[in-house]
Design a protein around this motif. Structure first.
Motif, PDB file in Angstrom:
ATOM      1  N   PRO A   1       0.810  -1.221   0.000  1.00  0.00           N
ATOM      2  CA  PRO A   1       0.000   0.000   0.000  1.00  0.00           C
ATOM      3  C   PRO A   1       0.842   1.268   0.000  1.00  0.00           C
ATOM      4  N   GLU A   2       1.979   1.201   0.644  1.00  0.00           N
ATOM      5  CA  GLU A   2       2.783   2.422   0.769  1.00  0.00           C
ATOM      6  C   GLU A   2       3.096   3.030  -0.594  1.00  0.00           C
ATOM      7  N   THR A   3       3.314   2.166  -1.553  1.00  0.00           N
ATOM      8  CA  THR A   3       3.710   2.664  -2.871  1.00  0.00           C
ATOM      9  C   THR A   3       2.571   3.384  -3.579  1.00  0.00           C
ATOM     10  N   LEU A   4       1.360   3.162  -3.115  1.00  0.00           N
ATOM     11  CA  LEU A   4       0.213   3.754  -3.793  1.00  0.00           C
ATOM     12  C   LEU A   4      -0.295   5.014  -3.111  1.00  0.00           C
ATOM     13  N   LEU A   5       0.258   5.298  -1.955  1.00  0.00           N
ATOM     14  CA  LEU A   5      -0.268   6.442  -1.205  1.00  0.00           C
ATOM     15  C   LEU A   5       0.292   7.751  -1.737  1.00  0.00           C
ATOM     16  N   PRO A   6      -0.521   8.791  -1.679  1.00  0.00           N
ATOM     17  CA  PRO A   6      -0.003  10.103  -2.056  1.00  0.00           C
ATOM     18  C   PRO A   6       1.151  10.492  -1.113  1.00  0.00           C
ATOM     19  N   SER A   7       2.111  11.198  -1.657  1.00  0.00           N
ATOM     20  CA  SER A   7       3.343  11.451  -0.878  1.00  0.00           C
ATOM     21  C   SER A   7       3.100  12.344   0.336  1.00  0.00           C
ATOM     22  N   HIS A   8       2.027  13.133   0.321  1.00  0.00           N
ATOM     23  CA  HIS A   8       1.830  14.047   1.457  1.00  0.00           C
ATOM     24  C   HIS A   8       1.355  13.325   2.717  1.00  0.00           C
ATOM     25  N   LEU A   9       0.942  12.079   2.566  1.00  0.00           N
ATOM     26  CA  LEU A   9       0.423  11.357   3.733  1.00  0.00           C
ATOM     27  C   LEU A   9       1.565  10.765   4.553  1.00  0.00           C
ATOM     28  N   GLN A  10       1.402  10.886   5.859  1.00  0.00           N
ATOM     29  CA  GLN A  10       2.416  10.321   6.752  1.00  0.00           C
ATOM     30  C   GLN A  10       1.792   9.267   7.632  1.00  0.00           C
ATOM     31  N   LYS A  11       2.580   8.260   7.879  1.00  0.00           N
ATOM     32  CA  LYS A  11       2.084   7.169   8.722  1.00  0.00           C
ATOM     33  C   LYS A  11       2.045   7.642  10.173  1.00  0.00           C
ATOM     34  N   VAL A  12       0.997   7.232  10.867  1.00  0.00           N
ATOM     35  CA  VAL A  12       0.911   7.585  12.282  1.00  0.00           C
ATOM     36  C   VAL A  12       0.972   6.314  13.124  1.00  0.00           C
ATOM     37  N   ASP A  13       1.769   6.381  14.215  1.00  0.00           N
ATOM     38  CA  ASP A  13       1.803   5.239  15.134  1.00  0.00           C
ATOM     39  C   ASP A  13       0.731   5.432  16.182  1.00  0.00           C
ATOM     40  N   LEU A  14       0.252   4.326  16.698  1.00  0.00           N
ATOM     41  CA  LEU A  14      -0.840   4.429  17.669  1.00  0.00           C
ATOM     42  C   LEU A  14      -0.435   5.219  18.910  1.00  0.00           C
ATOM     43  N   LYS A  15       0.852   5.097  19.271  1.00  0.00           N
ATOM     44  CA  LYS A  15       1.226   5.782  20.522  1.00  0.00           C
ATOM     45  C   LYS A  15       1.189   7.305  20.367  1.00  0.00           C
ATOM     46  N   TYR A  16       1.235   7.774  19.099  1.00  0.00           N
ATOM     47  CA  TYR A  16       1.162   9.226  18.888  1.00  0.00           C
ATOM     48  C   TYR A  16      -0.246   9.686  18.526  1.00  0.00           C
ATOM     49  N   LEU A  17      -1.110   8.728  18.428  1.00  0.00           N
ATOM     50  CA  LEU A  17      -2.471   9.105  18.010  1.00  0.00           C
ATOM     51  C   LEU A  17      -3.216   9.704  19.188  1.00  0.00           C
ATOM     52  N   GLN A  18      -3.672  10.939  19.010  1.00  0.00           N
ATOM     53  CA  GLN A  18      -4.344  11.611  20.120  1.00  0.00           C
ATOM     54  C   GLN A  18      -5.637  12.245  19.666  1.00  0.00           C
ATOM     55  N   TRP A  19      -6.527  12.316  20.616  1.00  0.00           N
ATOM     56  CA  TRP A  19      -7.805  12.979  20.340  1.00  0.00           C
ATOM     57  C   TRP A  19      -7.563  14.470  20.210  1.00  0.00           C
ATOM     58  N   GLY A  20      -8.142  15.125  19.248  1.00  0.00           N
ATOM     59  CA  GLY A  20      -8.011  16.572  19.118  1.00  0.00           C
ATOM     60  C   GLY A  20      -6.927  17.007  18.148  1.00  0.00           C
ATOM     61  N   CYS A  21      -6.037  16.090  17.724  1.00  0.00           N
ATOM     62  CA  CYS A  21      -4.991  16.482  16.781  1.00  0.00           C
ATOM     63  C   CYS A  21      -5.500  16.436  15.337  1.00  0.00           C
ATOM     64  N   ASP A  22      -4.929  17.260  14.493  1.00  0.00           N
ATOM     65  CA  ASP A  22      -5.325  17.250  13.097  1.00  0.00           C
ATOM     66  C   ASP A  22      -4.753  15.997  12.416  1.00  0.00           C
ATOM     67  N   GLN A  23      -5.615  15.228  11.805  1.00  0.00           N
ATOM     68  CA  GLN A  23      -5.172  13.967  11.199  1.00  0.00           C
ATOM     69  C   GLN A  23      -5.281  14.006   9.676  1.00  0.00           C
ATOM     70  N   ALA A  24      -5.473  15.213   9.139  1.00  0.00           N
ATOM     71  CA  ALA A  24      -5.764  15.318   7.716  1.00  0.00           C
ATOM     72  C   ALA A  24      -4.692  14.671   6.841  1.00  0.00           C
ATOM     73  N   ASN A  25      -3.447  14.755   7.242  1.00  0.00           N
ATOM     74  CA  ASN A  25      -2.376  14.212   6.416  1.00  0.00           C
ATOM     75  C   ASN A  25      -1.794  12.917   6.968  1.00  0.00           C
ATOM     76  N   LYS A  26      -2.562  12.245   7.784  1.00  0.00           N
ATOM     77  CA  LYS A  26      -2.051  11.033   8.427  1.00  0.00           C
ATOM     78  C   LYS A  26      -2.772   9.785   7.890  1.00  0.00           C
ATOM     79  N   TYR A  27      -2.028   8.716   7.931  1.00  0.00           N
ATOM     80  CA  TYR A  27      -2.706   7.441   7.686  1.00  0.00           C
ATOM     81  C   TYR A  27      -2.258   6.431   8.714  1.00  0.00           C
ATOM     82  N   PHE A  28      -3.114   5.457   8.961  1.00  0.00           N
ATOM     83  CA  PHE A  28      -2.768   4.405   9.910  1.00  0.00           C
ATOM     84  C   PHE A  28      -2.828   3.065   9.176  1.00  0.00           C
ATOM     85  N   GLN A  29      -1.837   2.244   9.447  1.00  0.00           N
ATOM     86  CA  GLN A  29      -1.791   0.926   8.797  1.00  0.00           C
ATOM     87  C   GLN A  29      -1.813  -0.175   9.841  1.00  0.00           C
TER      88      GLN A  29
END
Length: 772
Positions: free
Chosen positions: A10-38
């Motif tokens: 999947p990584e090869t197909l994602l738009p370059s602006h998206l960044q992977k997010v780890d669960l430990k950094y995932l927080q309520w209230g943060c902007d997730q517009a450019n994040k993806y979770f795998q």
DNA sequence: GTTTAGGATTCG
């Protein structure tokens, strides 16, 4: 659809602006517009609906790390829930972007991440398609399948009890799925492989589609995760959790296309080879030619598999169900027609009528009824182990016809299977059906003319039917031939056989096929005797005195009356008892001896049924069948002299024992009488301005609400009849003033000695009463 | 988490 199953990483197909997010950094209230979770799907819940009707789907994703908080709930709403619910499987890798992060209300209980991800397709969000991937401005989701696990397949001679294995085999025997007595469908399948060892598998599933789609002996199956256990000192296969199957056509060289309900399955080149090998092996080691037949090739007293199309169906009773089917060929033997109420028959009536000479009636029983009921008219079926049975009419043992039964039970794979439209046999069948020339089979039509045969019996033999209206249809798109009625009336009432006897029409078909001439004997029709004839018979009987020996019996009481000024004439009335008690007069059947027509008429106003009798030395007996055997109010029931096989009057006692309803058919049956039916026979001359044509109309029971059975004994009905006929056929009127009648007409040939004549019949025509 | 059926024709 914003959900796409892909093959690559999947990584090869994602738009370059998206960044992977780890669960430990995932927080309520943060902007997730450019994040993806795998993560990997470790659990998915059934697709459901929220109270407000929104589709809802929940899964658990696991991050590829070992920490305790490595799992998170992902909630899908709306169309996305629906789409995902259909394609997501445990073990899939999923990438989620465009999600909202919200507090998880169940974090305390499920020990997962304190937040969950919410994914929904916002109204108005545009979807762009780029290559293979759907990208949505707000989110996109991709899955990819885990690497297909390598399956190992156990040869059938290496099976051990208590194991779960994957198998390949050629189908040696199978029962198409049937409704079990439990909650599931059941299918029993015996497979065999190159080891020549057989395995019988008992497969259950509540979903018909989840069972192997086997259509023929010789099909190849692949079973995954089938449980093996010992039963009756033999290995047995049985469905367990995760059972899945693929089925392939067993024909060598046929395309290898798996039949399965599963949306995702693995299938490798190696497996393709396995199937080819099994096909070749089965071709020489398995007798694959099942007992299939076309209707044109059926033999009576045989079991065979029939591939056909369903054109009509009807409930007969609780334990039997009627299927009307055809396969484009014509059954060479006369076959039965199962009588059902017109209103109970589901299917295109016009089509059924058109195909009537090619359709056969199949009765299915017991456990097959449920499945038969669910069949859709128009679908293609294979009916397994259908039984043809030779039967003959009760009174004519030399006249036989074929019955089609699908008996109860599942012996020998007896059952019904719906074939898909893309099945090669169905394709072939359809092509053949399209090529069938219906007019050809209609020319030797006799089925629907059976009643006419009965009426015209003694005057005619029918050799060739033609439907005039179908010939004229090209000129007249209304489907109606319009004639003007222009003749003076001639109407009379005839008696003819009841429908049961008409069932023998099948003989005529056979004889027609042999180009022989069949002539009815005069027994099939007789004019209704005059009331005076009956009176004479009664007077004749009254001349001899009733025999006191037979005055009383266990099942009737007798009263004898003397007459005034009439010599020795006595009237004996025998009241039939039920349960040793007399019934109310309106429920009572009486047997009368010595009465005149006038007296009997009077009695028939008070008692439900009257049977005129006379006495012999030993017993009471019925009168000659020139007289009615039963009178019910104004209706006089006659029996056929030639066909009846009269039984003693004692036979009535069996009816009296039960709660007697005194149905005429029942009375006739126990007395061994073949009842006759009243029929109107009318001849009209029709004129459409281009020429005139004589046409007959036959009407059973009712003509404009006038029952044929009552018209002769009711002056009121006779007047009404006169009135109707005067409106239909006013005398001495010019052609232009006559009423128009739209009707269907057909022709038939009548042979009188050496002379052949074409006659016409009005059929399938309804004249609205307000016109009259 | 269980049951169904566990091949082996024909009453209608």
């Amino acid at each position: 659809m914003p959900v796409q199953v892909i093959d690559g990483a999947p990584e090869t197909l994602l738009p370059s602006h998206l960044q992977k997010v780890d669960l430990k950094y995932l927080q309520w209230g943060c902007d997730q517009a450019n994040k993806y979770f795998q993560g990997t799907v470790i659990l998915s819940y059934p697709l459901t609906k929220l109270v407000n009707g929104t589709e809802f789907f929940k899964i658990v994703l696991q991050e590829n790390s070992c920490s305790k908080t490595s799992t998170i709930n992902v909630l899908f709403f709306g169309r996305l829930a629906d789409d995902c619910g259909k394609v997501v499987h445990q073990g899939d890798t999923m990438v989620v972007a465009g999600f909202n992060v919200a507090k998880s209300p169940s974090a305390n209980e499920d020990d997962r991440h304190c937040c969950h991800l919410e994914v929904s397709e916002d109204a108005g969000s545009a979807v762009y398609v780029r290559g293979n991937v759907f990208i949505c401005v707000h989110f996109f989701i991709v899955f990819f399948q885990p690497v297909a696990p390598k399956y190992t397949y156990t040869p059938l001679n290496h099976l051990k009890g208590g194991t779960i294995v994957n198998l390949y085999g050629a189908v040696k025997f199978f029962k198409p799925p049937y409704v079990s007595k439990g909650t599931d469908y059941c299918s029993v399948v015996t497979i065999v492989d190159q080891s020549n060892v057989k395995l019988t598998c008992t497969l259950f599933n509540g979903n018909l589609d989840a069972l192997p789609k086997i259509y023929k002996i010789g099909d190849i199956v692949r079973f995954h995760r089938i449980k093996i256990r010992e039963y009756n000192k033999q290995m047995q296969g049985i469905t367990g959790i995760g059972f899945a199957s693929l089925t392939f056509d067993g024909t060598v060289g046929a395309p290898i296309v798996p039949r399965t309900s599963s949306k995702s399955y693995s299938f490798t080149e190696e497996e393709q080879k396995t199937i080819e090998e099994l096909r070749t092996w089965a071709a020489s080691n398995l007798s694959v030619c099942g007992p299939t037949a076309k209707l044109s090739g059926i033999q009576p007293m045989l079991f065979f598999d029939l591939t056909c199309q369903l054109v009509g169906k009807a409930e007969v009773d609780g334990s039997s169900f009627l299927l009307k089917v055809w396969d484009g060929t014509k059954c060479p033997h006369p076959s039965w027609k199962v009588l059902v109420e017109e209103s109970d028959l589901e299917g295109d009536k016009v089509l059924i009528h058109r195909l009537r000479n090619l359709i056969v009636d199949i009765l299915v029983y017991d456990n097959h009824v449920k499945l038969a009921k669910s069949l859709k008219v128009g679908s293609f079926l294979r009916i397994y182990s259908l039984h043809t049975k030779q039967a003959s009419a009760e009174n004519q043992p030399d006249v036989s016809y074929v019955e089609f039964h699908l008996h109860g039970g599942t012996c020998y794979g007896r059952g019904i299977r719906v074939l898909p439209e893309n099945n090669p046999d169905v394709k072939e069948l359809k092509a053949f059906m399209d090529s069938v020339n219906l007019t050809e089979s209609q020319n030797v039509e006799s089925m629907s003319s059976m009643e006419l045969d009965g009426i015209f019996g003694n005057l005619s033999c029918k050799s060739n039917w033609k439907l005039i209206h179908s010939l004229l249809l090209h000129k007249n798109s209304t489907g109606h031939v319009i004639f003007n009625i222009a003749l003076k009336k001639t109407w009379s009432v005839f008696l003819s056989f009841k429908q049961k006897v008409f069932g023998r029409y099948k003989i005529h078909m056979d004889l027609l096929d042999q180009k022989t001439i069949f002539t009815y004997s005069s027994i099939s029709q007789q004019e209704v005797p005059d009331g005076d004839d009956f009176d004479l018979i009664l007077r004749d009987c009254a001349a001899s005195a009733p025999n006191p020996e037979v005055h009383n019996s266990l099942w009737y009481d007798c009263e004898v009356w003397d007459t005034e000024n009439q010599g020795q004439r006595k009237i004996a009335v025998h009241f039939v008892k039920h349960d040793e008690l007399l019934q109310e007069p309106e429920d009572t059947l009486i047997m009368v001896q010595g009465g005149t027509l006038k007296e009997i008429r009077k009695l028939s106003r008070r008692f439900k049924c009257i049977i005129p009798v006379r006495s012999t030395k030993e017993d009471l007996e019925l009168l000659d069948l020139s007289a009615p055997f039963l009178l019910q109010g104004k209706i006089w029931h006659y029996g056929c002299k030639q066909c009846s096989n009269q039984k003693t009057i004692q036979s009535l006692s069996s009816l009296a024992e039960e709660e007697p309803s005194w149905e005429p058919t029942e009375i006739a049956r126990v007395l061994g009488i073949e009842p006759l039916q009243y029929v109107f026979v009318m001849k009209f001359t029709l004129d459409d301005g281009t020429g005139a044509l004589d046409a007959y109309l036959f009407d059973y029971e009712k003509f404009f609400q006038i029952p044929a059975s009552e018209v002769l004994t009711s002056s009121l009905l006779q007047e009404k009849m006169e009135m109707i006929m005067n409106i239909l056929c006013p005398s001495g009127t010019k052609l232009d003033d006559l009423p128009w009648l739209e009707c269907f007409i057909r022709s038939y040939n009548v042979k009188d000695g050496m002379e052949q004549q074409v006659c016409y019949q009005i059929f399938d025509t309804m004249v609205a009463e307000d016109v009259i």
